[in-house]
Design a protein around this motif. Structure first.
Motif, PDB file in Angstrom:
ATOM      1  N   LEU A  33       0.828  -1.208   0.000  1.00  0.00           N
ATOM      2  CA  LEU A  33       0.000   0.000   0.000  1.00  0.00           C
ATOM      3  C   LEU A  33       0.862   1.258   0.000  1.00  0.00           C
ATOM      4  CD1 LEU A  33      -2.815  -1.063   2.500  1.00  0.00           C
ATOM      5  CD2 LEU A  33      -3.125  -0.498   0.077  1.00  0.00           C
ATOM      6  N   LYS A  34       1.915   1.263   0.810  1.00  0.00           N
ATOM      7  CA  LYS A  34       2.833   2.396   0.843  1.00  0.00           C
ATOM      8  C   LYS A  34       3.521   2.554  -0.509  1.00  0.00           C
ATOM      9  CE  LYS A  34       5.601   5.600   2.471  1.00  0.00           C
ATOM     10  NZ  LYS A  34       5.108   6.984   2.729  1.00  0.00           N
ATOM     11  N   ARG A  35       3.923   1.448  -1.083  1.00  0.00           N
ATOM     12  CA  ARG A  35       4.629   1.451  -2.361  1.00  0.00           C
ATOM     13  C   ARG A  35       3.780   2.052  -3.473  1.00  0.00           C
ATOM     14  NH1 ARG A  35       4.877  -1.586  -6.841  1.00  0.00           N
ATOM     15  NH2 ARG A  35       6.864  -2.307  -7.670  1.00  0.00           N
ATOM     16  N   ASN A  36       2.458   1.834  -3.415  1.00  0.00           N
ATOM     17  CA  ASN A  36       1.568   2.244  -4.501  1.00  0.00           C
ATOM     18  C   ASN A  36       0.872   3.584  -4.260  1.00  0.00           C
ATOM     19  OD1 ASN A  36       2.186  -0.085  -5.883  1.00  0.00           O
ATOM     20  ND2 ASN A  36       0.369  -1.197  -5.230  1.00  0.00           N
ATOM     21  N   GLU A  37       1.212   4.267  -3.159  1.00  0.00           N
ATOM     22  CA  GLU A  37       0.517   5.507  -2.810  1.00  0.00           C
ATOM     23  C   GLU A  37       0.556   6.543  -3.928  1.00  0.00           C
ATOM     24  OE1 GLU A  37       0.724   6.039   2.077  1.00  0.00           O
ATOM     25  OE2 GLU A  37       2.213   7.012   0.787  1.00  0.00           O
ATOM     26  N   ARG A  38       1.726   6.778  -4.464  1.00  0.00           N
ATOM     27  CA  ARG A  38       1.856   7.867  -5.439  1.00  0.00           C
ATOM     28  C   ARG A  38       1.209   7.525  -6.769  1.00  0.00           C
ATOM     29  NH1 ARG A  38       7.469  11.309  -4.789  1.00  0.00           N
ATOM     30  NH2 ARG A  38       7.393  11.536  -2.520  1.00  0.00           N
ATOM     31  N   ILE A  39       1.347   6.293  -7.193  1.00  0.00           N
ATOM     32  CA  ILE A  39       0.706   5.942  -8.469  1.00  0.00           C
ATOM     33  C   ILE A  39      -0.814   6.037  -8.344  1.00  0.00           C
ATOM     34  CG2 ILE A  39       0.646   3.410  -8.085  1.00  0.00           C
ATOM     35  CD1 ILE A  39       1.219   3.111 -11.063  1.00  0.00           C
TER      36      ILE A  39
END
Length: 346
Positions: free
Chosen positions: A153-159
């Protein structure tokens, strides 16, 4: 603030067939591949169309037998990485169609439709792989990874933020940012996951899955190549956005993406024997440099201009080379016979 782009009408006969701009221009909606504003887009169309394949055509017989024999760490990484891939490819089908909705140039609409279809097949392939090798409950658990795993979830926040902002406010700057993140997704976000499956195949494990991944990998390379070209052409048509501030934003997104991909790889691959995580970080930076060059920018990591994971070349690592199966030495290119691949060369 940029003006909101309108969804392009299906047919507007009063407009010319050749579009006046990629986004926010005028075009009739009639597509003549022999009369394009960007004639070389036809070559991209042919390259992408030549990559047709279906998940159900990949033989999973040996994988079905081998999956229970994988170590617990390998099984867990397998399921989490499939969950990651599904989390990214599902929205990618949607975002390709949304870009098409606002593209004035009908050739872009056509190419994005093909990309959306291929992304849909990628997503289907993950369900196909899981249904072949594990129980329904574990399949559901894998597909829940993107909704529940805190690292992912953290990894995909910006996308998620960039894609959802474009969906809510379709402007030129937001479509440009969406293309940057689409390029990151196609050319960087998958790669530690791809490497895991290729690593298994090096040990003659789950070769069917690896073959499937190589088809997906090859598709993503071509998608990334076209999206990068579309980005550069759109920026050239809209030079007001070609600023130092925007360039800095792109570099910052790439740096952040490399950091997050590195964190993810350490999280999901730390217990996998035989994968060098320092080497993996170098490979991620190498991929970032490649994608930046496609966008027309300079390398961000001057010490990582060469691929540190030479063994991965046995599978797929660039746009033009035809790779062969590591064990059976059968072509993995899987393109239809035609002018692009040369009948006489088969």
């Amino acid at each position: 603030m940029s003006a909101i782009l309108n969804k392009v009408k299906v047919l507007e006969p009063e407009n010319p067939n050749k579009s006046t701009a990629l986004f926010g221009g005028k075009a009739s909606g009639i597509l003549n591949w022999n009369d394009l504003a960007y004639p070389h887009f036809y070559d991209y169309r042919e390259q992408i169309r030549a990559l047709f394949w279906r998940a159900s055509e990949v033989d999973m017989t040996h994988d079905i037998k081998q999956f229970p024999q994988l170590s617990e760490a390998e099984q867990e990484a397998f399921l989490k990485i499939i969950g990651l891939l599904a989390t990214l490819d599902g929205p990618q089908t949607d975002i390709a169609m949304r870009i098409a909705d606002f593209a004035t140039d009908p050739s872009v609409k056509s190419i994005m439709a093909t990309i959306a279809d291929q992304e849909s097949e990628h997503n289907h392939s993950y369900a196909y792989v899981l249904s072949s090798v594990t129980t329904f409950d574990r399949q559901l658990e894998s597909f829940e990874t993107g909704r529940r795993d805190p690292v992912l979830l953290k990894r995909n926040e910006r996308i998620m933020d960039v894609y959802n902002t474009f969906a809510a406010e379709p402007t030129i700057i937001h479509v440009l940012k969406t293309m940057v993140y689409s390029s990151l997704l196609e050319g960087l976000f998958f790669y530690s996951g791809f490497a895991f499956f290729y690593h298994l195949a090096r040990q003659q494990k789950m070769v069917g899955t690896s073959t499937m991944i190589s088809y997906i990998n090859r598709d993503e390379l071509q998608h990334g190549k076209f999206i990068s070209e579309l980005f550069r052409a759109t920026l050239a048509e809209n030079p007001a956005y070609n600023t130092e501030q925007f360039t800095d934003w792109v570099y910052e997104q790439f740096q952040y993406a490399v950091e997050q991909e590195t964190i993810w790889s350490r999280y999901v691959l730390s217990d996998i024997d035989g994968i060098d995580l320092v080497e993996m970080e170098g490979y991620i930076k190498y991929r970032a440099n490649k994608m930046l060059r496609l966008l027309g920018l300079s390398d961000l990591y001057s010490d990582h201009t060469e691929n540190p994971m030479k063994w991965i070349r046995a599978y797929i690592d660039n746009f033009d080379d035809t790779k062969t199966d590591f064990f059976e030495q059968k072509s993995r290119q899987y393109t239809k016979v035609g002018d692009l691949n040369g009948f006489d060369e088969l």
